[in-house]
Scaffold this motif. Structure first.
Motif, PDB file in Angstrom:
ATOM      1  N   ASP A 264     -15.281  -1.285 -17.077  1.00 34.54           N
ATOM      2  CA  ASP A 264     -15.337  -0.085 -16.238  1.00 34.54           C
ATOM      3  C   ASP A 264     -16.205  -0.323 -15.013  1.00 34.54           C
ATOM      4  N   SER A 265     -17.290  -1.048 -15.203  1.00 33.13           N
ATOM      5  CA  SER A 265     -18.154  -1.367 -14.060  1.00 33.13           C
ATOM      6  C   SER A 265     -17.415  -2.264 -13.070  1.00 33.13           C
ATOM      7  N   MET A 266     -16.677  -3.257 -13.600  1.00 30.57           N
ATOM      8  CA  MET A 266     -15.917  -4.134 -12.725  1.00 30.57           C
ATOM      9  C   MET A 266     -14.808  -3.373 -11.993  1.00 30.57           C
ATOM     10  N   THR A 267     -14.187  -2.415 -12.702  1.00 33.22           N
ATOM     11  CA  THR A 267     -13.142  -1.603 -12.083  1.00 33.22           C
ATOM     12  C   THR A 267     -13.705  -0.775 -10.938  1.00 33.22           C
ATOM     13  N   LEU A 268     -14.887  -0.221 -11.140  1.00 35.67           N
ATOM     14  CA  LEU A 268     -15.520   0.572 -10.089  1.00 35.67           C
ATOM     15  C   LEU A 268     -15.799  -0.308  -8.865  1.00 35.67           C
ATOM     16  N   ILE A 269     -16.247  -1.542  -9.123  1.00 31.09           N
ATOM     17  CA  ILE A 269     -16.496  -2.457  -8.013  1.00 31.09           C
ATOM     18  C   ILE A 269     -15.198  -2.764  -7.278  1.00 31.09           C
ATOM     19  N   GLU A 270     -14.138  -3.045  -8.050  1.00 31.83           N
ATOM     20  CA  GLU A 270     -12.854  -3.385  -7.442  1.00 31.83           C
ATOM     21  C   GLU A 270     -12.293  -2.240  -6.617  1.00 31.83           C
ATOM     22  N   GLN A 271     -12.482  -1.043  -7.102  1.00 31.49           N
ATOM     23  CA  GLN A 271     -11.936   0.119  -6.405  1.00 31.49           C
ATOM     24  C   GLN A 271     -12.704   0.452  -5.129  1.00 31.49           C
ATOM     25  N   ASN A 272     -14.015   0.203  -5.123  1.00 32.89           N
ATOM     26  CA  ASN A 272     -14.842   0.728  -4.042  1.00 32.89           C
ATOM     27  C   ASN A 272     -15.556  -0.338  -3.221  1.00 32.89           C
ATOM     28  N   LYS A 273     -15.346  -1.623  -3.527  1.00 31.40           N
ATOM     29  CA  LYS A 273     -15.982  -2.670  -2.751  1.00 31.40           C
ATOM     30  C   LYS A 273     -15.467  -2.617  -1.312  1.00 31.40           C
ATOM     31  N   SER A 274     -16.372  -2.463  -0.375  1.00 30.38           N
ATOM     32  CA  SER A 274     -15.979  -2.283   1.028  1.00 30.38           C
ATOM     33  C   SER A 274     -15.699  -3.588   1.739  1.00 30.38           C
ATOM     34  N   GLY A 275     -16.379  -4.659   1.340  1.00 25.31           N
ATOM     35  CA  GLY A 275     -16.225  -5.927   2.047  1.00 25.31           C
ATOM     36  C   GLY A 275     -17.209  -6.105   3.183  1.00 25.31           C
ATOM     37  N   PHE A 276     -17.969  -5.057   3.474  1.00 23.85           N
ATOM     38  CA  PHE A 276     -19.001  -5.175   4.516  1.00 23.85           C
ATOM     39  C   PHE A 276     -20.164  -6.015   4.014  1.00 23.85           C
ATOM     40  N   VAL A 329      -7.010  10.144   7.129  1.00 19.24           N
ATOM     41  CA  VAL A 329      -6.121   9.121   6.585  1.00 19.24           C
ATOM     42  C   VAL A 329      -5.154   8.668   7.661  1.00 19.24           C
ATOM     43  N   THR A 330      -5.053   7.363   7.861  1.00 18.28           N
ATOM     44  CA  THR A 330      -4.125   6.808   8.850  1.00 18.28           C
ATOM     45  C   THR A 330      -3.103   5.929   8.155  1.00 18.28           C
ATOM     46  N   GLU A 331      -1.972   5.696   8.835  1.00 20.38           N
ATOM     47  CA  GLU A 331      -0.875   4.939   8.240  1.00 20.38           C
ATOM     48  C   GLU A 331      -1.264   3.498   7.969  1.00 20.38           C
ATOM     49  N   ASP A 332      -2.114   2.905   8.841  1.00 20.60           N
ATOM     50  CA  ASP A 332      -2.508   1.512   8.663  1.00 20.60           C
ATOM     51  C   ASP A 332      -3.741   1.366   7.776  1.00 20.60           C
ATOM     52  N   PHE A 333      -4.177   2.481   7.169  1.00 17.33           N
ATOM     53  CA  PHE A 333      -5.325   2.496   6.256  1.00 17.33           C
ATOM     54  C   PHE A 333      -6.605   2.003   6.934  1.00 17.33           C
ATOM     55  N   ALA A 334      -6.685   2.182   8.246  1.00 21.08           N
ATOM     56  CA  ALA A 334      -7.868   1.748   8.980  1.00 21.08           C
ATOM     57  C   ALA A 334      -9.096   2.569   8.602  1.00 21.08           C
ATOM     58  N   HIS A 335      -8.874   3.709   7.962  1.00 21.71           N
ATOM     59  CA  HIS A 335     -10.005   4.553   7.561  1.00 21.71           C
ATOM     60  C   HIS A 335     -10.737   3.968   6.348  1.00 21.71           C
ATOM     61  N   LEU A 336     -10.116   2.952   5.709  1.00 18.61           N
ATOM     62  CA  LEU A 336     -10.719   2.364   4.513  1.00 18.61           C
ATOM     63  C   LEU A 336     -11.576   1.157   4.879  1.00 18.61           C
ATOM     64  N   PRO A 337     -12.521   0.798   4.027  1.00 16.56           N
ATOM     65  CA  PRO A 337     -13.274  -0.437   4.226  1.00 16.56           C
ATOM     66  C   PRO A 337     -12.339  -1.638   4.169  1.00 16.56           C
ATOM     67  N   PRO A 338     -12.746  -2.778   4.713  1.00 18.10           N
ATOM     68  CA  PRO A 338     -11.839  -3.947   4.803  1.00 18.10           C
ATOM     69  C   PRO A 338     -11.207  -4.349   3.489  1.00 18.10           C
ATOM     70  N   GLU A 339     -12.012  -4.459   2.436  1.00 19.14           N
ATOM     71  CA  GLU A 339     -11.469  -4.909   1.150  1.00 19.14           C
ATOM     72  C   GLU A 339     -10.428  -3.944   0.618  1.00 19.14           C
ATOM     73  N   GLN A 340     -10.736  -2.637   0.671  1.00 14.22           N
ATOM     74  CA  GLN A 340      -9.809  -1.636   0.155  1.00 14.22           C
ATOM     75  C   GLN A 340      -8.573  -1.545   1.040  1.00 14.22           C
ATOM     76  N   ARG A 341      -8.776  -1.757   2.341  1.00 15.84           N
ATOM     77  CA  ARG A 341      -7.639  -1.705   3.260  1.00 15.84           C
ATOM     78  C   ARG A 341      -6.644  -2.816   2.947  1.00 15.84           C
TER      79      ARG A 341
END
Length: 531
Positions: A264-276, A329-341
């Motif tokens: 669950d901890s790893m899943t949270l990281i995978e879902q929300n890791k920004s890449g910054f 929310v934008t079509e190119d998902f630019a609103h998301l952090p790099p990893e999530q995008r």
């Protein structure tokens, strides 16, 4: 020991006992009915409870659903719903096997008891009528005998009376003789009635009533046995579903053991890791030296300070726990952090790739069908497929455009396109293969643009493909010439292996025992798929 022998004089007791026994059956049926209502209400409450805490429709894509603890909770709700179903099954089986069955049996017993009691009353009435006849004949005999005695005394007195005439004496004697004769007849009738009554009374007490009492005894014992079976069913009905209930409870236990806190901890990281990267140290800006502060940012574009990280107004301070406003929310998902995008763009590419593959398959089928119609007009009009072919081509071009667009965005985000491989061949009007190039144009070569890694070469010659395992068999109902490119001929009654089902275009892919493969009209064969 039986009722007819030992309870021959206890009619009232037997009548009351059998009635009480039937009332007990009725009472037990009511008890079980109320138990079923309890089970049904319990099951209903469990279902409502599971429904209340279960996911609403449309919220299954919630990121929380990917956590094992959340998924286990949903599993528990599903198991509770199944558990409620077993409680409903208990109620249903009790109603069918106990309530309805015993109610029907109770009606039969009541009718049978009523018949036996009616027979007893009829025998009693017959004996009472015989006794009344006996009593009547007895009283008549008594009355006539007294009259005969008085007549005899009067005749004797008249005979001794010197003043009585001979005629008077004769008349008195005749009267006495007549009375004596009548009394004798009454005596014989009384004796006959007495014998008849004694015979019927003996029949009543030693034959008829014992038989009826024994029938009532058998009825009561059958009633008790049936009731005992109902008692056992009350338990067996629940025991029957206990293994399934046990599996439900095991499922709940398994749901608990499936929770993995580390995952669950790893899943949270995978879902929300920004890449910054974390913000770097701020440089000292010495206003006394006139340093140009505008050039302090890194030339690599990597966020060095909190303002670059958030993309906010530089006048605002960066706080790790500050409440962030919801991005647009934008079509190119630019609103998301790099990893999530990158993940969302890759997911979108995969979806478009699947949809494009579906359209390409449909286009191939339509072109093959058109080619067959042109060479065999009796099978159909090629012009009827024009609108479908045109619409499919438009869909393919639209999807290719979307694919290129999302690949460009993915490249900008620092990822690479790993979309699903799909076939790009279709049939032209001459039966030859056309290959769709990545830019949407047609070329005679099958080599795609190297910059488009998502496209894979596909050789339509079945001999060069890896043999697919058959999924069934089919038998030809009609002859088919197989003159078109990609089709295969067949004769009526020929058995072929099915390697690919009809995808909705009216064609099925088959293989002969010698390895030849091709498409045939689905309506020309009867198909039997492997189970």
């Amino acid at each position: 020991m039986d009722w007819g022998t030992d309870l021959w004089d206890q009619y009232d007791v037997i009548e009351k006992h059998t009635q009480s026994g039937l009332e007990l059956v009725e009472k037990y049926v009511k008890f079980v009915k109320e138990r079923t209502e309890v089970e049904q209400n319990y099951a209903k409450q469990l279902r409502n409870l599971s429904k209340k805490y279960n996911l609403k429709r449309g919220s299954k894509d919630d990121p929380e659903c990917r956590f094992s603890s959340y998924q286990s909770f949903l599993d528990i709700l599903n198991e509770m719903n199944d558990y409620a179903g077993q409680r409903e099954l208990i109620a249903e089986n009790m109603m069918m096997n106990i309530c309805i069955e015993l109610t029907k049996y109770l009606q039969e017993l009541r009718q049978e008891r009523k018949m036996y009691l009616s027979e007893a009353k009829k025998a009693q009435q017959s004996l009472e009528n015989t006794y009344k006849q006996l009593d009547s004949s007895k009283k008549r005999f008594e009355r006539e005998w007294r009259e005969a005695e008085r007549a005899a005394q009067y005749a004797e007195k008249t005979d001794q009376d010197i003043n009585a005439t001979k005629a008077d004496v004769e008349k008195a004697k005749q009267q006495a003789h007549m009375r004596a004769h009548t009394a004798e007849e009454c005596k014989n009738d009384y004796a006959a009635q007495l014998q008849k009554f004694n015979r019927e009374q003996n029949q009543f007490y030693f034959s008829e009533m014992p038989l009826i009492f024994n029938k009532l005894q058998d009825l009561d014992e059958r009633r008790i046995k049936k009731l005992a079976q109902g008692y056992v069913l009350f338990s067996d009905t629940e025991k029957h579903v206990m293994p399934i209930i046990g599996k439900c409870l095991e499922g709940i236990t398994k749901a608990g053991t499936n929770v993995n806190e580390r995952n669950d901890s790893m899943t949270l990281i995978e879902q929300n890791k920004s890449g910054f990267e974390r913000p770097g140290d701020l440089e000292f800006e010495d206003y006394s030296q006139g340093i140009n502060r505008a050039s302090s940012d890194s030339s690599l574009g990597t966020p060095k300070g909190p303002m670059d990280l958030l993309g906010k107004n530089r006048s605002k301070n960066f706080w790790l726990f500050s409440k962030k406003s919801k991005p647009t929310v934008t079509e190119d998902f630019a609103h998301l952090p790099p990893e999530q995008r990158r993940k969302r763009l890759q997911q979108k590419l995969d979806e478009i790739g699947k949809e494009l593959q579906k359209e390409v398959d449909q286009s191939e089928g339509l072109e093959k069908m058109k080619d067959v119609y042109e060479k065999n007009p009796q099978m159909g009009d090629p012009a009827s497929l024009a609108s479908q072919i045109s619409q499919t081509a438009q869909n393919i071009e639209r999807l290719r455009g979307e694919l290129n667009k999302y690949e460009t965005w993915l490249a900008e985000a620092g990822g690479r396109g790993d979309t699903l491989r799909y076939r790009t061949h279709a049939f032209n009007n001459n039966g030859a293969h056309d290959v769709y190039s990545p830019d949407g144009a047609h070329s005679e070569e099958s080599t795609p643009d190297p910059s488009q890694a998502i496209y894979a070469e596909f050789d339509d010659d079945f001999e060069e493909e890896e043999l697919t395992t058959p999924i069934g068999r089919c038998t030809a109902m009609y002859n088919f010439p197989g003159a078109s490119e990609g089709t295969i001929s067949m004769q009526e009654g020929e058995v072929l292996a099915v390697v690919e089902e009809d995808k909705g275009d009216g064609w099925t892919r088959v293989r002969r025992t010698n390895g030849d493969e091709g498409y045939i009209p689905t309506s020309y064969v009867t198909i039997s798929l492997n189970k």
